[in-house]
Design a protein around this motif. Structure first.
Motif, short mmCIF file in Angstrom:
data_model
loop_
_atom_site.label_atom_id
_atom_site.label_comp_id
_atom_site.label_asym_id
_atom_site.label_seq_id
_atom_site.Cartn_x
_atom_site.Cartn_y
_atom_site.Cartn_z
N ILE A 85 29.85 -10.86 -3.61
CA ILE A 85 31.28 -10.58 -3.76
C ILE A 85 31.76 -9.60 -2.70
O ILE A 85 32.75 -9.84 -2.01
N ASP A 86 31.06 -8.46 -2.57
CA ASP A 86 31.59 -7.42 -1.65
C ASP A 86 30.52 -6.66 -0.89
O ASP A 86 30.80 -5.66 -0.26
N GLY A 87 29.27 -7.13 -0.96
CA GLY A 87 28.21 -6.49 -0.18
C GLY A 87 27.61 -5.26 -0.82
O GLY A 87 26.65 -4.70 -0.29
N LYS A 88 28.12 -4.82 -1.96
CA LYS A 88 27.59 -3.62 -2.60
C LYS A 88 26.33 -3.95 -3.40
O LYS A 88 26.19 -5.02 -3.96
N THR A 89 25.41 -2.99 -3.41
CA THR A 89 24.16 -3.15 -4.14
C THR A 89 24.11 -2.17 -5.31
O THR A 89 24.89 -1.22 -5.38
N MET A 90 23.19 -2.40 -6.22
CA MET A 90 23.14 -1.63 -7.46
C MET A 90 23.00 -0.13 -7.23
O MET A 90 23.70 0.66 -7.84
N PHE A 91 22.10 0.29 -6.32
CA PHE A 91 21.91 1.73 -6.14
C PHE A 91 23.14 2.39 -5.52
O PHE A 91 23.49 3.52 -5.86
N GLU A 92 23.81 1.69 -4.63
CA GLU A 92 25.06 2.21 -4.08
C GLU A 92 26.09 2.38 -5.20
O GLU A 92 26.75 3.42 -5.30
N LEU A 93 26.20 1.38 -6.04
CA LEU A 93 27.16 1.44 -7.15
C LEU A 93 26.77 2.52 -8.15
O LEU A 93 27.62 3.25 -8.65
N GLN A 94 25.48 2.64 -8.43
CA GLN A 94 25.02 3.68 -9.34
C GLN A 94 25.38 5.06 -8.79
O GLN A 94 25.83 5.92 -9.53
N SER A 95 25.21 5.24 -7.48
CA SER A 95 25.53 6.54 -6.88
C SER A 95 27.02 6.84 -7.02
O SER A 95 27.40 8.00 -7.20
N MET A 96 27.86 5.82 -6.97
CA MET A 96 29.30 6.01 -7.15
C MET A 96 29.62 6.43 -8.58
O MET A 96 30.38 7.36 -8.82
N VAL A 97 29.03 5.72 -9.54
CA VAL A 97 29.29 5.98 -10.95
C VAL A 97 28.76 7.36 -11.36
O VAL A 97 29.43 8.11 -12.07
N GLU A 98 27.56 7.71 -10.89
CA GLU A 98 26.92 8.95 -11.32
C GLU A 98 27.28 10.16 -10.46
O GLU A 98 26.85 11.26 -10.75
N GLY A 99 28.05 9.95 -9.40
CA GLY A 99 28.54 11.08 -8.62
C GLY A 99 27.60 11.60 -7.54
O GLY A 99 27.72 12.75 -7.15
N TRP A 100 26.69 10.78 -7.04
CA TRP A 100 25.80 11.23 -5.95
C TRP A 100 25.90 10.30 -4.75
O TRP A 100 24.97 10.09 -4.00
N HIS A 101 27.13 9.77 -4.54
CA HIS A 101 27.35 8.80 -3.46
C HIS A 101 27.13 9.41 -2.07
O HIS A 101 26.60 8.75 -1.18
N GLU A 102 27.51 10.66 -1.87
CA GLU A 102 27.31 11.30 -0.57
C GLU A 102 25.81 11.38 -0.25
O GLU A 102 25.40 11.14 0.88
N GLN A 103 25.00 11.70 -1.24
CA GLN A 103 23.55 11.71 -1.04
C GLN A 103 23.02 10.32 -0.70
O GLN A 103 22.16 10.16 0.15
N TYR A 104 23.55 9.32 -1.37
CA TYR A 104 23.16 7.93 -1.12
C TYR A 104 23.47 7.57 0.34
O TYR A 104 22.65 6.99 1.04
N LEU A 105 24.69 7.89 0.75
CA LEU A 105 25.10 7.57 2.13
C LEU A 105 24.22 8.28 3.15
O LEU A 105 23.81 7.68 4.15
N ALA A 106 23.88 9.55 2.89
CA ALA A 106 23.02 10.29 3.81
C ALA A 106 21.62 9.67 3.83
O ALA A 106 21.01 9.53 4.90
N TRP A 107 21.14 9.29 2.68
CA TRP A 107 19.79 8.72 2.58
C TRP A 107 19.71 7.37 3.30
O TRP A 107 18.72 7.06 3.95
N THR A 108 20.76 6.56 3.18
CA THR A 108 20.74 5.23 3.78
C THR A 108 21.23 5.22 5.22
O THR A 108 21.13 4.21 5.90
N GLY A 109 21.78 6.35 5.67
CA GLY A 109 22.27 6.43 7.04
C GLY A 109 23.62 5.76 7.26
O GLY A 109 24.00 5.46 8.38
N ASN A 110 24.35 5.53 6.20
CA ASN A 110 25.68 4.90 6.31
C ASN A 110 26.78 5.92 6.44
O ASN A 110 26.74 7.00 6.06
#
Length: 186
Positions: free
Chosen positions: A161-186
């Motif tokens: 649908i939009d290219g998003k994956t579960m861990f990215e979405l989980q990071s958004m819901v749980e409030g650690w999206h900035e850490q996710y982005l840093a970890w994945t290099g995005n």
């Protein structure tokens, strides 16, 4: 509870229920931020949509909860013979229903215990004919497997649908999206 890791719990019942809750919660992450149209879309060759998956897993859990509670397959047979209606469902309504149903299932499991016998309705075509019952332990493990299998389907649909994956979405819901982005290099 974080959706990615189940914490250590004290006994088999609570551990099993924690894993079942984790699998339910996965769907909350996967559908996060979708529109009604996206929820109903079928972005792969399958006719499966995320709305259908949410409805299906809720139906399966309800059927097994009723089987534990009543000892009959009436709910399963009713769901197999019910007229399938196309109706729009709000994602929050579906998720709230799954959460409420989960609380009911969890209470039933605690009340009955893992060794409680659950009869196998003989009229359901894919149930084994050489057994007369399962126990609640088997039902809980089957529900974990059912959610996990369909979470894999849901992951693929969401990514289509939009290219998003579960861990990215989980990071958004749980409030650690900035850490996710840093970890994945995005």
């Amino acid at each position: 509870m974080s959706g990615a890791i189940v914490d250590t719990v004290g006994n088999e019942t609570e551990t099993s229920l924690a894993y079942l809750r984790q699998q339910r919660e996965t769907f909350r992450f996967i559908v996060h931020g979708l529109t009604k149209e996206q929820l109903r879309s079928t972005p792969t060759q399958s006719e499966m949509s995320l709305e259908w998956l949410l409805t299906h897993i809720a139906t399966v859990e309800n059927n097994f909860a009723q089987l534990i509670a009543t000892g009959t397959g009436d709910a399963i047979m009713a769901s197999l013979t019910a007229e399938k209606k196309e109706e729009e469902r709000d994602v929050d309504t579906l998720l709230d229903a799954i959460t409420a149903l989960g609380a009911t299932t969890d209470d039933l499991v605690r009340e009955k215990g893992l060794d409680h016998e659950v009869p196998i309705p003989p009229e359901v075509p894919w149930f084994p004919k050489n057994r007369t019952h399962w126990n609640v332990r088997w039902v809980v493990n089957h529900l974990i497997e059912e959610y996990a299998r369909h979470a894999g389907h849901a992951d693929m649909l969401r990514e289509a649908i939009d290219g998003k994956t579960m861990f990215e979405l989980q990071s958004m819901v749980e409030g650690w999206h900035e850490q996710y982005l840093a970890w994945t290099g995005n």
